[in-house]
Design a protein around this motif. Sequence first.
Motif, PDB file in Angstrom:
ATOM      1  N   SER A 134     -14.551  37.139  25.806  1.00 12.00           N
ATOM      2  CA  SER A 134     -15.062  36.003  24.995  1.00 12.00           C
ATOM      3  C   SER A 134     -13.828  35.645  24.427  1.00 12.00           C
ATOM      4  CB  SER A 134     -16.350  36.316  24.240  1.00 12.00           C
ATOM      5  OG  SER A 134     -15.864  37.394  23.285  1.00 12.00           O
ATOM      6  N   CYS A 135     -13.094  36.443  24.003  1.00 11.05           N
ATOM      7  CA  CYS A 135     -11.738  36.142  23.207  1.00 11.05           C
ATOM      8  C   CYS A 135     -10.810  35.342  24.036  1.00 11.05           C
ATOM      9  CB  CYS A 135     -10.865  37.509  22.559  1.00 11.05           C
ATOM     10  SG  CYS A 135      -9.783  36.790  21.713  1.00 11.05           S
ATOM     11  N   ARG A 173     -10.055  27.973  26.469  1.00 15.45           N
ATOM     12  CA  ARG A 173     -10.607  26.682  26.100  1.00 15.45           C
ATOM     13  C   ARG A 173      -9.911  25.837  25.210  1.00 15.45           C
ATOM     14  NH1 ARG A 173     -15.281  29.499  26.660  1.00 15.45           N
ATOM     15  NH2 ARG A 173     -15.556  29.579  24.421  1.00 15.45           N
ATOM     16  N   ALA A 174      -9.338  26.746  23.910  1.00 14.34           N
ATOM     17  CA  ALA A 174      -8.434  25.969  22.981  1.00 14.34           C
ATOM     18  C   ALA A 174      -7.372  25.426  23.425  1.00 14.34           C
ATOM     19  CB  ALA A 174      -8.431  26.765  21.870  1.00 14.34           C
ATOM     20  N   CYS A 180      -6.091  38.898  21.089  1.00 15.78           N
ATOM     21  CA  CYS A 180      -7.338  39.403  21.591  1.00 15.78           C
ATOM     22  C   CYS A 180      -7.314  41.088  21.403  1.00 15.78           C
ATOM     23  CB  CYS A 180      -7.853  38.831  23.061  1.00 15.78           C
ATOM     24  SG  CYS A 180      -8.016  37.324  22.992  1.00 15.78           S
ATOM     25  N   ARG A 221     -12.280  31.711  24.815  1.00  7.29           N
ATOM     26  CA  ARG A 221     -12.123  30.985  23.834  1.00  7.29           C
ATOM     27  C   ARG A 221     -10.721  30.381  23.613  1.00  7.29           C
ATOM     28  NH1 ARG A 221     -14.897  34.784  20.733  1.00  7.29           N
ATOM     29  NH2 ARG A 221     -12.863  35.308  19.654  1.00  7.29           N
TER      30      ARG A 221
END
Length: 110
Positions: free
Chosen positions: A51-52, A58-59, A28, A55
């Motif tokens: 946001s990075c 979540r991944a 990030c 993401r």
Amino acid sequence: MDPAAEHRQQLRSLRDFLLVYNRMTELCFRHCVCNLNYRLLTGREESCLDSCAARLVRANHRLMGAYVGLVPSLLQRRAAEHAAAAPPAAPPAAAEPAPGPAEGAPAAGT
């Protein structure tokens, strides 16, 4: 589980977590921070980092969910393969003495 093994497992878990966290931070940072002239992040860099990180978290959750779903079947398959590869158990040794003259019977030649 004995305390030493539990401690080793906790250290392994902490190490894995720190490796993932460091890799996520590095990815990030390289993606979002483009100006190192200021001590504080710009608004654009901060929103990019948020946001990075979201993401990647979540991944990681999706990956862990898939892992948790697949591990039991992998362990069962590995146990079945191990059981199939193990040599068959030998029949138990006879605990009875070898047949000989019966007790109380006269011995041959007497």
